[in-house]
Design a protein around this motif. Structure first.
Motif, PDB file in Angstrom:
ATOM      1  N   UNK A   1      58.322  -5.217 -38.995  1.00  0.00           N
ATOM      2  CA  UNK A   1      58.137  -3.823 -39.390  1.00  0.00           C
ATOM      3  C   UNK A   1      56.660  -3.429 -39.378  1.00  0.00           C
ATOM      4  N   UNK A   2      55.801  -4.292 -39.886  1.00  0.00           N
ATOM      5  CA  UNK A   2      54.377  -3.969 -39.880  1.00  0.00           C
ATOM      6  C   UNK A   2      53.842  -3.867 -38.456  1.00  0.00           C
ATOM      7  N   UNK A   3      54.296  -4.748 -37.578  1.00  0.00           N
ATOM      8  CA  UNK A   3      53.861  -4.675 -36.193  1.00  0.00           C
ATOM      9  C   UNK A   3      54.289  -3.379 -35.525  1.00  0.00           C
ATOM     10  N   UNK A   4      55.522  -2.940 -35.788  1.00  0.00           N
ATOM     11  CA  UNK A   4      56.007  -1.690 -35.214  1.00  0.00           C
ATOM     12  C   UNK A   4      55.193  -0.497 -35.713  1.00  0.00           C
ATOM     13  N   UNK A   5      54.880  -0.492 -36.996  1.00  0.00           N
ATOM     14  CA  UNK A   5      54.118   0.632 -37.561  1.00  0.00           C
ATOM     15  C   UNK A   5      52.707   0.663 -36.999  1.00  0.00           C
ATOM     16  N   UNK A   6      52.064  -0.501 -36.915  1.00  0.00           N
ATOM     17  CA  UNK A   6      50.704  -0.551 -36.374  1.00  0.00           C
ATOM     18  C   UNK A   6      50.688  -0.119 -34.916  1.00  0.00           C
ATOM     19  N   UNK A   7      51.683  -0.526 -34.146  1.00  0.00           N
ATOM     20  CA  UNK A   7      51.685  -0.256 -32.707  1.00  0.00           C
ATOM     21  C   UNK A   7      52.010   1.194 -32.386  1.00  0.00           C
ATOM     22  N   UNK A   8      53.010   1.764 -33.047  1.00  0.00           N
ATOM     23  CA  UNK A   8      53.532   3.062 -32.637  1.00  0.00           C
ATOM     24  C   UNK A   8      53.030   4.238 -33.466  1.00  0.00           C
ATOM     25  N   UNK A   9      52.219   3.996 -34.478  1.00  0.00           N
ATOM     26  CA  UNK A   9      51.754   5.105 -35.325  1.00  0.00           C
ATOM     27  C   UNK A   9      50.234   5.239 -35.279  1.00  0.00           C
ATOM     28  N   UNK A  10      49.625   4.861 -34.157  1.00  0.00           N
ATOM     29  CA  UNK A  10      48.174   4.983 -34.033  1.00  0.00           C
ATOM     30  C   UNK A  10      47.711   6.436 -34.014  1.00  0.00           C
ATOM     31  N   UNK A  11      48.585   7.340 -33.648  1.00  0.00           N
ATOM     32  CA  UNK A  11      48.206   8.756 -33.598  1.00  0.00           C
ATOM     33  C   UNK A  11      48.519   9.495 -34.891  1.00  0.00           C
TER      34      UNK A  11
ATOM     35  N   UNK B   1      63.427 -16.492 -45.268  1.00  0.00           N
ATOM     36  CA  UNK B   1      62.807 -16.392 -43.952  1.00  0.00           C
ATOM     37  C   UNK B   1      63.203 -15.082 -43.269  1.00  0.00           C
ATOM     38  N   UNK B   2      64.358 -14.515 -43.623  1.00  0.00           N
ATOM     39  CA  UNK B   2      64.779 -13.243 -43.027  1.00  0.00           C
ATOM     40  C   UNK B   2      63.923 -12.086 -43.521  1.00  0.00           C
ATOM     41  N   UNK B   3      63.720 -11.906 -44.844  1.00  0.00           N
ATOM     42  CA  UNK B   3      62.799 -10.844 -45.274  1.00  0.00           C
ATOM     43  C   UNK B   3      61.400 -10.994 -44.708  1.00  0.00           C
ATOM     44  N   UNK B   4      60.910 -12.221 -44.602  1.00  0.00           N
ATOM     45  CA  UNK B   4      59.565 -12.420 -44.057  1.00  0.00           C
ATOM     46  C   UNK B   4      59.499 -12.024 -42.588  1.00  0.00           C
ATOM     47  N   UNK B   5      60.535 -12.362 -41.829  1.00  0.00           N
ATOM     48  CA  UNK B   5      60.573 -11.981 -40.417  1.00  0.00           C
ATOM     49  C   UNK B   5      60.634 -10.463 -40.261  1.00  0.00           C
ATOM     50  N   UNK B   6      61.493  -9.811 -41.046  1.00  0.00           N
ATOM     51  CA  UNK B   6      61.595  -8.355 -40.963  1.00  0.00           C
ATOM     52  C   UNK B   6      60.305  -7.682 -41.425  1.00  0.00           C
TER      53      UNK B   6
ATOM     54  N   UNK C   1      60.935 -10.948 -57.431  1.00  0.00           N
ATOM     55  CA  UNK C   1      62.283 -11.167 -57.958  1.00  0.00           C
ATOM     56  C   UNK C   1      62.825 -12.525 -57.532  1.00  0.00           C
ATOM     57  N   UNK C   2      62.680 -12.848 -56.245  1.00  0.00           N
ATOM     58  CA  UNK C   2      63.274 -14.084 -55.733  1.00  0.00           C
ATOM     59  C   UNK C   2      62.403 -15.303 -56.051  1.00  0.00           C
ATOM     60  N   UNK C   3      61.085 -15.133 -55.968  1.00  0.00           N
ATOM     61  CA  UNK C   3      60.142 -16.246 -56.144  1.00  0.00           C
ATOM     62  C   UNK C   3      60.607 -17.461 -55.344  1.00  0.00           C
ATOM     63  N   UNK C   4      60.567 -17.347 -54.012  1.00  0.00           N
ATOM     64  CA  UNK C   4      61.283 -18.310 -53.169  1.00  0.00           C
ATOM     65  C   UNK C   4      60.557 -19.623 -52.892  1.00  0.00           C
ATOM     66  N   UNK C   5      59.276 -19.719 -53.181  1.00  0.00           N
ATOM     67  CA  UNK C   5      58.508 -20.859 -52.678  1.00  0.00           C
ATOM     68  C   UNK C   5      58.768 -22.119 -53.486  1.00  0.00           C
ATOM     69  N   UNK C   6      58.261 -23.238 -52.969  1.00  0.00           N
ATOM     70  CA  UNK C   6      58.712 -24.554 -53.409  1.00  0.00           C
ATOM     71  C   UNK C   6      58.270 -24.926 -54.820  1.00  0.00           C
ATOM     72  N   UNK C   7      57.186 -24.330 -55.341  1.00  0.00           N
ATOM     73  CA  UNK C   7      56.773 -24.648 -56.699  1.00  0.00           C
ATOM     74  C   UNK C   7      56.081 -23.435 -57.308  1.00  0.00           C
ATOM     75  N   UNK C   8      55.692 -23.588 -58.563  1.00  0.00           N
ATOM     76  CA  UNK C   8      55.119 -22.462 -59.283  1.00  0.00           C
ATOM     77  C   UNK C   8      53.791 -22.025 -58.679  1.00  0.00           C
TER      78      UNK C   8
END
Length: 684
Positions: A475-485, A466-471, A507-514
Motif C-alpha cells: 500500500x505504501x509503495x502504491x501511494x508513493x508511486x501514483x500520488x506524486x502529483x 506476515x499478511x498485514x506486513x505485506x499489504x 493489538x496483536x504484538x506478533x513478534x517473538x519476545x517482549x
C-alpha cells in the motif's frame, strides 16, 4: 565481558555530527516569486555570503516588467520564525542593474562581488553558520522608492553548506547491514539457531526502518531542509546511489531504447532548480516554475525526482539506477554464499573439530540454500520496487524500462504471495494433525528453509502477521508511486495506512519476545507521528510556519534517537556472533510451542514426542493437561528414542534465514528427502 553500548552510541552520534566547515558561508541558488504579478521572471540565481571578508557574490539572470527606483525590504525567517527586517538601497550597494530598475530589459549579473562592510550583519547569530541544514528563508519585498508602494516580492531559501546527509554515514550503515546479513548466513551454517534468528531479526528491523525513512523522503510534500537531508541519508536502501559510471550506463540505456534522457544536472548553470516551494506568509501565492528552455528558466523537482536530483541522478535514470543496484547486490551476495559453499566444507574436513564437520550440509542442501538467498533478497528489495517500479509506469522514461518495471514488480509480488500461501497451507495442515501451527512451521526443515523468512520473527500463533506486513508495504509503495502529483491526498492516505498498521501492531504484538515487540511498536508510533508531521507540511491547516519548524526538528530528533537505539540493539547481535553466546531464551514453550518443535542434536525435544507418535503416553515421560503436553520427567532419551527420531538431511539445526525457490517438484523432493507421515502428504 559486556558489550560497551556507550561506545556504539558515541560513534553513531559522532558520525551524525556535522563537520567543521573550513569557511563559514551562507548561500542560496533558487529565487522564486512569492506573488502572482509576474513582474520579475528568473532564469538563474545564486548568491554566496562569506562573513569572513564581509562580502557576497551575486549572479542573476532574469527580466523585469517594471521601471523606476526601488528599495528592497528584507525579511529573514528561521524555522518559520520572523527573525528580523532590514531595508537596502541598491544604489548604495552599487548594483547598477537595479539602480534604477529598467523595464523589459534583461537583468544579468554575473558573479558580481558586493562589499557589505558598511552593513550591520549582527542580526545573524554565529550558530547559523554551523547548525546542520539551516531552515532559513529570505523574503525580499521590492518597493517603489518614490511612492513607497509595493512592486513585487521574491524569496530564496538559504543554507550554510552543513548537512546531516553525510556520505560516510551512509557507507558505514550499508557496510553494517551487509555484515549483518553475512553473519546470519555464517552463524546459520555453523548451527547456532537462536543466534541466527536474533541477528536476522535485528538486521531486518534496522534495515526496514532505514527504508521507511527513505520512503518518507520520496513523498511529494514540500519538505523542510532538515527533513530532506535526514531522509536523503537513507536513500541507498532504495537502490539510489549516485555512482558516475552507473549514470552513464542508465543514460545510454534510456537513449538506446527510444527514450529521451533528461539534462537537468548538465544545465544547472543556465537555470535554477527548485526543490521546495513554500510561503511563509499565509495567503500569499507562489508562481509555479517554468519549464526549461534554451534561454534558461526554473525547474521544480519534488518527491522522487527531488531525491534523485540531490544524489546527482537524472530523473530519467532513477528507476534504472535502483534496478541495477538491486541486481548488483543480489549477485554479490550470491557470490559470497558460493564462496562459503566451496571453502567451508574443505575447512571442516581439515579441522579437528568433529562438531564443525557434522554441521556441514550436503551439496544439494547448499543448492537450496543458494536459491533461498534469492528470495530473501527479493523480499528485502520489494519496498523499492513497489515505489520506484510502479512510479516508472507514470514517469515512462522508455518502453523497455516500463517492461522491466512491470516484470520485476509482478515477479516479486507473485513469489511473495506464493510463499505466504504455502505457509498458510502448512499451518492449516499442522492445525489439522497437531492442533498447533508451530509443529510443522518450526519442525520441518524444508518449510523453514523455503518460507521461514516470512514468519520466523513472529510468535507461532501470530505467524499470519506476515499478511498485514505485506499489504502495508504494498500500500505504501502504491501511494508513493501514483500520488506524486497530489501531496495532500498522498499525506492523508499515508496517515490512514500508518494508523491501521499501528493499531494492528499494538493489538496483536506478533513478534517473538517482549523486546522485539517494544521496538516494533515504537517504530510504528514514529511512523504514525511522521505521517502527522507530513500532513502539516502540506499547509492544509494554514498553521503558522513556526509550527512546521518545530515539527521539522521533532521529526529529526525522534527518528535519530530511535535510529541510535536500533544501532545499539543491532550491534549487540554482533556481540552474540563474535562470542557465540546464546541470547537469553525468551520463548514460552507451553503457550507458543515454537522452540519446542525445532530439531536439536539428531532428536526432537521430548516435549512433543507424544504428538509426533500420535500415541498415548505409556512410559510416564509426558502428562496431558487439556490440549497441552507438559514434561513430568527429566529422564534423558534412550537410544531407542533416538533411533525412532525422523530422518533429517541436516546434521545440525540450521536457521533458515534465506528461503529457497519453490519449484514444481518441491513436494516430491521433500517426500523423498524427509520422512514426513503419509497422512500429511495426502493433505498437502
Amino acid at each position: 565481558m559486556r558489550f560497551p553500548r556507550w561506545l556504539a552510541a558515541g560513534c553513531f552520534a559522532l558520525s551524525l555530527a556535522p563537520p567543521v566547515a573550513a569557511v563559514k558561508l551562507l548561500q542560496s541558488h533558487a529565487l522564486v516569486p512569492c506573488s502572482n504579478d509576474g513582474i520579475i521572471s528568473v532564469n538563474h540565481f545564486g548568491i554566496v555570503f562569506t562573513p569572513g571578508n564581509m562580502s557576497a557574490t551575486v549572479s542573476f539572470d532574469g527580466q523585469a516588467t517594471y521601471a523606476g527606483n526601488i528599495r528592497i525590504d528584507l525579511e529573514l525567517y528561521v524555522y518559520g520564525y520572523k527573525a528580523t527586517t532590514k531595508s537596502f538601497d541598491p544604489c548604495v550597494l552599487k548594483v547598477d542593474a537595479l539602480c534604477p530598475l529598467q523595464k523589459d530589459t534583461a537583468l544579468k549579473i554575473a558573479n558580481v562581488p558586493l562589499d557589505l562592510s558598511n552593513v550591520d550583519l549582527s542580526i545573524i547569530p554565529g550558530i547559523a553558520y554551523s547548525v546542520p541544514d539551516l531552515d532559513a528563508v529570505v523574503r525580499l519585498e521590492i518597493m517603489d522608492a518614490d511612492t513607497g508602494g509595493k512592486v513585487t516580492c521574491v524569496q530564496a531559501s538559504v543554507n550554510n553548506g552543513v548537512t546531516v546527509d553525510q556520505t560516510g554515514v551512509a557507507w558505514a550503515m550499508a557496510i553494517l547491514i551487509g555484515l549483518g546479513l553475512l553473519a546470519t548466513v555464517v552463524v546459520s551454517i555453523l548451527g547456532h539457531v537462536n543466534i541466527a534468528t536474533h541477528v536476522a531479526f535485528r538486521t531486518l528491523l534496522f534495515l526496514g526502518f532505514m527504508q521507511t525513512q527513505a520512503i518518507w523522503g520520496m513523498t511529494a510534500v514540500n519538505q523542510r531542509p532538515l527533513v530532506q537531508s535526514w531522509t536523503q541519508l537513507w536513500q541507498w536502501t532504495m537502490g539510489l546511489v549516485g555512482v558516475p559510471f552507473l549514470q552513464t550506463i542508465c543514460t545510454w540505456f534510456v537513449r538506446s531504447t527510444g527514450g529521451t534522457p533528461s539534462q537537468i544536472l548538465t544545465h544547472t548553470d543556465e537555470y535554477s532548480v527548485i526543490m521546495q516551494k513554500r510561503s511563509y506568509i499565509p495567503g500569499s501565492l507562489i508562481a509555479r516554475a517554468t519549464d526549461m528552455t534554451e534561454n534558461g528558466g526554473e525547474v521544480e523537482v519534488r518527491g522522487i525526482e527531488r531525491v534523485g536530483f540531490r544524489i546527482n541522478i537524472e530523473p530519467t535514470n532513477i528507476f534504472m539506477t535502483s534496478y541495477l543496484f538491486f541486481y548488483f547486490v543480489t549477485v554479490a551476495f550470491l557470490l559470497v554464499i558460493l564462496f562459503l559453499k566451496l571453502v567451508v566444507p574443505r575447512l571442516a574436513k581439515k579441522s579437528s573439530s568433529a562438531k564443525l564437520e557434522q554441521v556441514m550440509v550436503a551439496s544439494s542442501d547448499w543448492k537450496d540454500f543458494m536459491r533461498g538467498s534469492l528470495y530473501r533478497l527479493a523480499s528485502i528489495g520489494y519496498p523499492q520496487m513497489c515505489a520506484l517500479g510502479l512510479w516508472e509506469l507514470i514517469h515512462r522514461d522508455s518502453a523497455a524500462e516500463i517492461v522491466l518495471a512491470i516484470c520485476m514488480w509482478l515477479t516479486m509480488t507473485v513469489i511473495l504471495c506464493w510463499a505466504i500461501f504455502k505457509v498458510f497451507q502448512r499451518a492449516r495442515l499442522s492445525r489439522t494433525l497437531r492442533q498447533d501451527p508451530a509443529y510443522t512451521l518450526y519442525s520441518d526443515p524444508v518449510c523453514l528453509t523455503r518460507w521461514g523468512f516470512l514468519y520466523v520473527n513472529y510468535k507461532a500463533q501470530a505467524y499470519y502477521f506476515m499478511v498485514p506486513l505485506f499489504l502495508y508495504t504494498l500500500a505504501k509503495g502504491l501511494v508513493i508511486a501514483f500520488a506524486q502529483s497530489s501531496p495532500l491526498a498522498q499525506s492523508i492516505v499515508l496517515l490512514i495506512i500508518e494508523t491501521l498498521f499501528l493499531v494492528a501492531t499494538c493489538v496483536i504484538r506478533p513478534y517473538m519476545n517482549r523486546t522485539a515487540n517494544v521496538f516494533a511498536i515504537i517504530a510504528a508510533v514514529l511512523n504514525f507521528l511522521s505521517a502527522i508531521f507530513f500532513l502539516f507540511f502540506t499547509n492544509v491547516f494554514t498553521t503558522p510556519e513556526l509550527v512546521g519548524g518545530v515539527m521539522e526538528v521533532l521529526f529529526f530528533f525522534l527518528n535519530a534517537l530511535f535510529m541510535l537505539a536500533l544501532l545499539v540493539f543491532f550491534l549487540i547481535g554482533f556481540y552474540y556472533v563474535v562470542t557465540l553466546k546464546e541470547p537469553a531464551e525468551q520463548y514460552t514453550s507451553l503457550t507458543d510451542n515454537r522452540s519446542s518443535t525445532v530439531l536439536v542434536e539428531n532428536r526432537r525435544i521430548t516435549e512433543l514426542q507424544p504428538l509426533e507418535k500420535n500415541l498415548e503416553v505409556e512410559d510416564g515421560h509426558m502428562a496431558s493437561r487439556g490440549n497441552v503436553w507438559e514434561p513430568i520427567s527429566t529422564r534423558s532419551p534412550s537410544e531407542d528414542d533416538l533411533s525412532e527420531a525422523p530422518h533429517r538431511p541436516f546434521d545440525h539445526a540450521i536457521q533458515p534465514t534465506l528461503p529457497s525457490i519453490p519449484t514444481s517438484d518441491s513436494d516430491s523432493l521433500r517426500s523423498r528427502r524427509y520422512d514426513i507421515p503419509r497422512q500429511e502428504e495426502r493433505l498437502v
